[in-house]
Design a protein around this motif. Structure first.
Motif, PDB file in Angstrom:
ATOM      1  N   SER A   1       0.842  -1.204   0.000  1.00  0.00           N
ATOM      2  CA  SER A   1       0.000   0.000   0.000  1.00  0.00           C
ATOM      3  C   SER A   1       0.874   1.250   0.000  1.00  0.00           C
ATOM      4  O   SER A   1       0.525   2.273  -0.604  1.00  0.00           O
ATOM      5  CB  SER A   1      -0.928   0.000   1.218  1.00  0.00           C
ATOM      6  N   ARG A   2       2.032   1.183   0.683  1.00  0.00           N
ATOM      7  CA  ARG A   2       2.963   2.323   0.712  1.00  0.00           C
ATOM      8  C   ARG A   2       3.512   2.603  -0.698  1.00  0.00           C
ATOM      9  O   ARG A   2       3.628   3.752  -1.109  1.00  0.00           O
ATOM     10  CB  ARG A   2       4.103   2.040   1.687  1.00  0.00           C
ATOM     11  N   PHE A   3       3.824   1.515  -1.438  1.00  0.00           N
ATOM     12  CA  PHE A   3       4.324   1.661  -2.817  1.00  0.00           C
ATOM     13  C   PHE A   3       3.290   2.373  -3.686  1.00  0.00           C
ATOM     14  O   PHE A   3       3.598   3.334  -4.396  1.00  0.00           O
ATOM     15  CB  PHE A   3       4.634   0.275  -3.378  1.00  0.00           C
ATOM     16  N   PHE A   4       2.035   1.911  -3.622  1.00  0.00           N
ATOM     17  CA  PHE A   4       0.991   2.503  -4.454  1.00  0.00           C
ATOM     18  C   PHE A   4       0.724   3.951  -4.057  1.00  0.00           C
ATOM     19  O   PHE A   4       0.542   4.828  -4.921  1.00  0.00           O
ATOM     20  CB  PHE A   4      -0.291   1.676  -4.350  1.00  0.00           C
ATOM     21  N   ALA A   5       0.679   4.206  -2.769  1.00  0.00           N
ATOM     22  CA  ALA A   5       0.412   5.566  -2.312  1.00  0.00           C
ATOM     23  C   ALA A   5       1.474   6.538  -2.821  1.00  0.00           C
ATOM     24  O   ALA A   5       1.169   7.646  -3.277  1.00  0.00           O
ATOM     25  CB  ALA A   5       0.351   5.592  -0.775  1.00  0.00           C
ATOM     26  N   GLU A   6       2.734   6.097  -2.761  1.00  0.00           N
ATOM     27  CA  GLU A   6       3.845   6.958  -3.184  1.00  0.00           C
ATOM     28  C   GLU A   6       3.838   7.196  -4.682  1.00  0.00           C
ATOM     29  O   GLU A   6       4.026   8.327  -5.148  1.00  0.00           O
ATOM     30  CB  GLU A   6       5.160   6.310  -2.755  1.00  0.00           C
ATOM     31  N   HIS A   7       3.626   6.141  -5.479  1.00  0.00           N
ATOM     32  CA  HIS A   7       3.777   6.272  -6.931  1.00  0.00           C
ATOM     33  C   HIS A   7       2.502   6.680  -7.655  1.00  0.00           C
ATOM     34  O   HIS A   7       2.560   7.145  -8.797  1.00  0.00           O
ATOM     35  CB  HIS A   7       4.291   4.948  -7.509  1.00  0.00           C
ATOM     36  N   LEU A   8       1.339   6.545  -6.986  1.00  0.00           N
ATOM     37  CA  LEU A   8       0.093   6.972  -7.627  1.00  0.00           C
ATOM     38  C   LEU A   8      -0.371   8.318  -7.090  1.00  0.00           C
ATOM     39  O   LEU A   8      -1.319   8.902  -7.623  1.00  0.00           O
ATOM     40  CB  LEU A   8      -0.994   5.912  -7.415  1.00  0.00           C
TER      41      LEU A   8
END
Length: 502
Positions: free
Chosen positions: A51-58
């Motif tokens: 979820s951290r990956f998606f939040a950062e890149h989206l």
């Protein structure tokens, strides 16, 4: 590459595609992951980025992603594993989700039919089931027989090819020559002489199977006005290949001695399988071979000789190839190395005039550079060390025994059927006289039997051709043949009155 480290650009693109769907941010994340699974970016059991990956890149809140994940877990799209993250659920019903996606995007897919110059899927093709190995009684032609594959010998040759001095050769990209001369020499010395052919190195070109050879020959030589004579019945893919280049295909009728040579008058090219005709197994007589070559000279015709089954069928009394009798350079010889060993290896060759081979080599370079060099080197060792001919002898004996037993069994159960086989090949051509073989094939399938209907082999096939079968023996154990025929007989008895009109 693991999907945990999948490039952010990919996820950004998938997320961007959801912008016009009228969904909230949570819904867009769900749809993005649906799409990633349905298109194969994510597979069953694979991890999903955090979820951290998606939040950062989206550029969205992490809580939004977490809520989306929870929704996907509820719907059995994802599963949560303690201290490991989220994974694609093993019971993921992605087909249903894909249908939902398509329903929401009815105009998303481009209509390619208006761009196609030809619809090759509509050609008369031989269709073989992908799961044929699951049939207990597979009377199928041209497939690998795992029981007869010389695994130990092939492994030995593979290890030899992996040696440093050999690896330095096959690891290269041979853009010009493209052929392992070691294999060319093996073909010259050990393969071609069995067919009476003696060729120089520059008269041989390796191909990715004999079908690739035919495609290149047609592409290089045939023009829209060319007249191509093809045996009838014939190898369907040869007909399909040549008909892509010209509409002037002439069906050449055959009898028990092959084609009548006078039929080639007016043909620029003549495609033949003279040593073992596809699909009947008939061998062209010596007299007609001589006459054919004389008329080819007279009518200025080029003969394309396909000996697709010759290595399996070689016997002491087998007639020499047309190429071995050709003194004018009018015969283009096509052979297969891999068919008797393992068709999936895809390795064949062309023998022809030096000038033609040179041009074919440049054409091949535009298509695929060259056949796999590692396979070439392994095959060279396999031939040179005597394993190839040893395998051919065993295979010929096995096929001869199976074919003889198949004919005997067919004659016992179906005395009215006409069964043709010759040269100890790996199939029989059967005329059932009055049985609709397409209906029969569907019936016997339910009883674990695979049979190949013969209609596809005919040029301009009609209802009269529905009564033919090609029954292969290469992939069925001899001990299973009788029971397989018994099951066919039981099905025939149920609809013996079925005529060709049904």
């Amino acid at each position: 590459m693991t999907h945990l480290n999948m490039i952010p650009m990919t996820w950004s693109r998938l997320y961007q595609e959801t912008i016009d769907l009228g969904l909230n941010l949570q819904g867009r994340v769900c749809r993005m992951i649906f799409t990633a699974i349905s298109t194969g970016f994510l597979k069953i059991g694979e991890p999903v980025p955090s979820s951290r990956f998606f939040a950062e890149h989206l550029g969205i809140a992490r809580n939004t992603v977490i809520i989306a994940f929870q929704q996907l877990v509820t719907e059995n799209i994802l599963e949560s594993r303690h201290r490991s993250g989220h994974f694609v659920h093993f019971d993921c019903h992605i087909l249903y989700q894909t249908q939902q996606l398509n329903a929401l995007n009815p105009n998303k897919q481009y209509d390619w039919s208006k761009r196609l110059s030809k619809k090759l899927s509509q050609q008369n093709n031989l269709i073989k089931p992908l799961d044929w190995e699951n049939y207990p009684f597979p009377f199928i032609y041209g497939q690998h027989d795992p029981e007869n594959f010389p695994a130990a010998a092939w492994r030995e040759c593979s290890l030899k090819a992996l040696a440093t001095k050999n690896a330095s050769l096959w690891a290269q990209d041979l853009t010009q020559q493209g052929d392992d001369m070691h294999l060319i020499q093996a073909i010259r010395q050990h393969i071609l002489p069995t067919r009476g052919i003696f060729a120089d190195e520059n008269e041989i070109l390796l191909t990715v199977g004999s079908q690739h050879a035919l495609y290149m020959i047609a592409d290089l030589l045939c023009h829209p006005d060319a007249v191509v004579g093809i045996e009838n019945p014939c190898y369907p893919d040869a007909y399909n290949i040549f008909s892509m280049r010209t509409s002037n295909i002439r069906a050449l009728d055959i009898d028990q001695d092959g084609i009548h040579p006078e039929q080639i008058q007016g043909c620029n090219y003549v495609y033949l399988t003279p040593s073992r005709h596809c699909p009947t197994g008939i061998s062209m007589s010596a007299q007609r071979r001589t006459e054919l070559l004389e008329l080819a000279e007279k009518y200025d015709s080029i003969i394309i000789e396909d000996e697709y089954d010759a290595q399996i069928s070689v016997q002491k009394n087998m007639l020499p190839s047309l190429k071995s009798l050709d003194h004018c350079g009018r015969v283009i010889y096509v052979g297969s190395l891999s068919k008797p060993l393992a068709p999936g290896l895809r390795l064949g060759y062309i023998v022809a005039n030096t000038e033609l081979i040179k041009e074919l080599r440049f054409l091949r370079r535009l298509m695929l550079r060259h056949p796999n060099l590692f396979t070439q080197r392994v095959f060279a060792f396999f031939i040179e060390m005597g394993y190839y001919h040893s395998m051919l002898r065993r295979q010929h004996e096995a096929h001869l025994a199976r074919t003889s037993f198949l004919i005997k069994t067919l004659n016992e159960h179906f005395p009215e059927w006409i069964v043709n086989s010759a040269n100890g090949g790996s199939s029989c051509w059967v005329n059932t006289r009055n049985i609709n073989t397409q209906s029969l094939a569907q019936q016997v399938k339910e009883h674990g039997v695979f049979i190949e209907t013969g209609q596809a082999f005919f040029i301009n096939s009609t209802i009269d051709h529905l009564c033919y079968l090609r029954m292969g023996v290469g992939s069925i154990e001899q001990s299973k043949i009788e029971e397989g025929i018994q099951r066919i007989a039981q099905c025939v008895a149920k609809f013996k009155s079925t005529k060709l009109s049904t």
